[in-house]
Motif scaffolding. Sequence first.
Motif, PDB file in Angstrom:
ATOM      1  N   LEU A   9       0.829  -1.203   0.000  1.00  0.00           N
ATOM      2  CA  LEU A   9       0.000   0.000   0.000  1.00  0.00           C
ATOM      3  C   LEU A   9       0.865   1.255   0.000  1.00  0.00           C
ATOM      4  N   GLN A  10       1.916   1.258   0.791  1.00  0.00           N
ATOM      5  CA  GLN A  10       2.820   2.410   0.842  1.00  0.00           C
ATOM      6  C   GLN A  10       3.496   2.626  -0.514  1.00  0.00           C
ATOM      7  N   ALA A  11       3.962   1.553  -1.127  1.00  0.00           N
ATOM      8  CA  ALA A  11       4.607   1.666  -2.443  1.00  0.00           C
ATOM      9  C   ALA A  11       3.617   2.196  -3.480  1.00  0.00           C
ATOM     10  N   LEU A  12       2.377   1.745  -3.416  1.00  0.00           N
ATOM     11  CA  LEU A  12       1.358   2.215  -4.367  1.00  0.00           C
ATOM     12  C   LEU A  12       1.028   3.691  -4.148  1.00  0.00           C
ATOM     13  N   LYS A  16       1.623   6.572  -6.865  1.00  0.00           N
ATOM     14  CA  LYS A  16       0.528   7.470  -7.251  1.00  0.00           C
ATOM     15  C   LYS A  16       1.020   8.923  -7.278  1.00  0.00           C
ATOM     16  N   GLY A  17       1.774   9.313  -6.270  1.00  0.00           N
ATOM     17  CA  GLY A  17       2.354  10.654  -6.247  1.00  0.00           C
ATOM     18  C   GLY A  17       3.338  10.867  -7.379  1.00  0.00           C
ATOM     19  N   ALA A  21       3.195  13.543 -10.522  1.00  0.00           N
ATOM     20  CA  ALA A  21       4.329  14.409 -10.839  1.00  0.00           C
ATOM     21  C   ALA A  21       4.768  14.236 -12.293  1.00  0.00           C
ATOM     22  N   ILE A  22       4.728  13.020 -12.795  1.00  0.00           N
ATOM     23  CA  ILE A  22       5.093  12.757 -14.189  1.00  0.00           C
ATOM     24  C   ILE A  22       4.119  13.466 -15.124  1.00  0.00           C
ATOM     25  N   ILE A  23       2.845  13.414 -14.811  1.00  0.00           N
ATOM     26  CA  ILE A  23       1.844  14.108 -15.632  1.00  0.00           C
ATOM     27  C   ILE A  23       2.141  15.598 -15.666  1.00  0.00           C
ATOM     28  N   ARG A  24       2.466  16.163 -14.505  1.00  0.00           N
ATOM     29  CA  ARG A  24       2.825  17.592 -14.455  1.00  0.00           C
ATOM     30  C   ARG A  24       4.061  17.884 -15.288  1.00  0.00           C
ATOM     31  N   MET A  25       5.044  16.989 -15.199  1.00  0.00           N
ATOM     32  CA  MET A  25       6.277  17.179 -15.966  1.00  0.00           C
ATOM     33  C   MET A  25       5.976  17.233 -17.464  1.00  0.00           C
ATOM     34  N   ILE A  26       5.112  16.336 -17.920  1.00  0.00           N
ATOM     35  CA  ILE A  26       4.765  16.324 -19.348  1.00  0.00           C
ATOM     36  C   ILE A  26       4.003  17.586 -19.714  1.00  0.00           C
ATOM     37  N   GLU A  27       3.075  17.983 -18.861  1.00  0.00           N
ATOM     38  CA  GLU A  27       2.309  19.208 -19.112  1.00  0.00           C
ATOM     39  C   GLU A  27       3.210  20.437 -19.166  1.00  0.00           C
ATOM     40  N   ALA A  41      11.124   4.932 -12.417  1.00  0.00           N
ATOM     41  CA  ALA A  41      11.032   4.865 -10.956  1.00  0.00           C
ATOM     42  C   ALA A  41       9.637   4.423 -10.517  1.00  0.00           C
ATOM     43  N   ALA A  42       8.601   4.943 -11.163  1.00  0.00           N
ATOM     44  CA  ALA A  42       7.229   4.556 -10.835  1.00  0.00           C
ATOM     45  C   ALA A  42       6.994   3.083 -11.156  1.00  0.00           C
ATOM     46  N   GLN A  43       7.513   2.625 -12.295  1.00  0.00           N
ATOM     47  CA  GLN A  43       7.374   1.213 -12.665  1.00  0.00           C
ATOM     48  C   GLN A  43       8.042   0.316 -11.621  1.00  0.00           C
ATOM     49  N   SER A  44       9.168   0.739 -11.130  1.00  0.00           N
ATOM     50  CA  SER A  44       9.886  -0.032 -10.123  1.00  0.00           C
ATOM     51  C   SER A  44       9.050  -0.188  -8.852  1.00  0.00           C
ATOM     52  N   LEU A  45       8.398   0.891  -8.442  1.00  0.00           N
ATOM     53  CA  LEU A  45       7.541   0.817  -7.259  1.00  0.00           C
ATOM     54  C   LEU A  45       6.335  -0.082  -7.500  1.00  0.00           C
ATOM     55  N   LEU A  46       5.769  -0.029  -8.685  1.00  0.00           N
ATOM     56  CA  LEU A  46       4.636  -0.895  -9.003  1.00  0.00           C
ATOM     57  C   LEU A  46       5.054  -2.370  -8.988  1.00  0.00           C
TER      58      LEU A  46
END
Length: 88
Positions: A9-12, A16-17, A21-27, A41-46
Amino acid sequence: MNGEQKQALQALKISKGQIKAIIRMIEEERYCVDVSNQIIAAQSLLKKANLLVLKQHMNHCVIEAFQHDNGSQKTDEIIELLSKVIDK
């Protein structure tokens, strides 16, 4: 909730955060390599969360199933999951 579930749950929540942040970076049209590094990094956590969920499943659900003579069904489920992970 056991230890593996709490860790998953903590990793998820962290991923999520990171995804927000990635969406903001692309925007914001940030540098592509920086965006890609954050995606990795997000894939690694998933992946970590998935392994923790599977560990919990093996340690509890699968063991219980074998104790009640229903282990082959759980084994088939694990094999099917592993085939999805290995194929990718």
